[in-house]
Design an enzyme around this catalytic site. Structure first.
Site, PDB file in Angstrom:
ATOM      1  N   ASN A  85       1.413  -1.199   0.204  1.00  0.00           N
ATOM      2  CA  ASN A  85       0.119   0.307   0.088  1.00  0.00           C
ATOM      3  C   ASN A  85       0.639   1.511   0.300  1.00  0.00           C
ATOM      4  OD1 ASN A  85      -1.915   2.735   1.329  1.00  0.00           O
ATOM      5  ND2 ASN A  85      -1.508   1.848   2.970  1.00  0.00           N
TER       6      ASN A  85
ATOM      7  N   LYS B  43       0.026   4.123   0.564  1.00  0.00           N
ATOM      8  CA  LYS B  43      -0.435   5.664   1.326  1.00  0.00           C
ATOM      9  C   LYS B  43      -0.532   6.369   0.290  1.00  0.00           C
ATOM     10  CE  LYS B  43       0.730   2.798   4.784  1.00  0.00           C
ATOM     11  NZ  LYS B  43       0.835   2.719   6.832  1.00  0.00           N
TER      12      LYS B  43
ATOM     13  N   SER C 145       5.697  -3.345   9.942  1.00  0.00           N
ATOM     14  CA  SER C 145       6.658  -3.722  10.229  1.00  0.00           C
ATOM     15  C   SER C 145       7.204  -5.316   9.385  1.00  0.00           C
ATOM     16  CB  SER C 145       6.962  -3.593  11.404  1.00  0.00           C
ATOM     17  OG  SER C 145       6.579  -2.207  11.301  1.00  0.00           O
TER      18      SER C 145
END
Ligand code: PEP
Length: 257
Positions: free
Chosen positions: A9, A11, A213
């Site tokens: 993603n 973002k 993460s």
């Protein structure tokens, strides 16, 4: 042979130019990967979707979000029809930032899931517990609720178009702590058991990806776990070369040789 899924993603980090450069580089680097074994998808910003679609063939392009309604008084929203017009066949719903920054509820997420399916899209449903949920020992209950409500009204037939990303809220982003492979595996089992309760045998087609993460240091240990079917990567995927190496490492760990 089990198929593995890798996605990112982007973002709100890459403009149209940067997205296209990134995708072209990633596609060139991953050209030789057998798509029967490895599926690759990237979710750029809305403004970059059209160019992204035009510039890659072997990477699936998805939207980061969409409205549940086809049209109407929804200022600032993007309709599934608009995504369809661009040929976007994949949409993510319920990302942690949508839920926790923009206040999306499980019920809204459910409406988006159903809208995506109505439009023949593949839907990646994100679920994940907060640090407090984990502290109070209710992670499994939270995940079950997000799945039971998020997938309410989805038929066994449509289960084929669903993917789930398990992304614990406490593990995402710059302050995130990656889940240990043991913990991630335990939660993936909870998710798979819940999907089986909902869809029965049809749940076997639903990949469950881990996100939060993921990096070059933990990708191998995570993907090696039995219930982890793929990795949903943020920061460690935003440079094509780094993501390519992570994918190859992970594939080798899951499918030696
Ligand atoms: C995410 O935001 O969905 C994500 C997985 O990010 P990161 O890998 O950077 O924690």
């Amino acid at each position: 042979m089990k198929r593995l899924y890798f996605g990112s993603n982007l973002k709100m980090y890459k403009n149209v130019h940067d997205t296209v450069c990134y995708l072209k580089e990633l596609e060139a680097l991953t050209m030789d990967l057998d798509r029967e074994r490895v599926e690759l998808f990237i979710m750029p910003s809305f403004t970059a979707l059209a160019e992204a679609k035009k510039n890659v063939q072997r990477i699936q392009i998805g939207a980061q979000n969409m409205c549940w309604a086809d049209r109407g008084q929804f200022t600032g929203e993007i309709s599934p029809c608009m995504l369809e017009e661009l040929g976007v066949g994949l949409v993510m719903v319920g990302h942690s930032e949508r839920r926790h920054v923009f206040g999306e509820t499980d019920e809204e997420v459910n409406q988006k899931v159903l809208a995506g399916l109505r439009h023949g899209m593949q839907v990646l449903l994100c679920v994940g517990e907060t640090a407090d949920d984990k502290k109070y020992g209710i992670s499994a209950d939270v995940l079950r609720k997000q799945l039971l409500v998020g997938l309410h009204g989805v038929s066994g037939q449509d289960a084929r178009s669903i993917g789930v990303a398990y992304e614990p809220v406490w593990s995402i982003g710059v302050d995130g702590i990656p889940a240990s492979p043991d913990y991630a595996e335990e939660m993936h089992r909870v998710i798979k058991d819940c999907l089986k309760d909902i869809f029965g045998e049809a749940s076997g087609s639903i990949p469950v990806l881990y996100g939060g993460s993921v990096n070059s240091g933990n990708a191998r240990q995570l993907i090696a776990r039995e219930s982890i079917d793929g990795l949903f990567v943020g920061r460690a995927a935003w440079q094509a070369g780094q993501f390519n190496r992570l994918i190859r490492d992970a594939v080798e760990a899951k499918i030696p040789g």
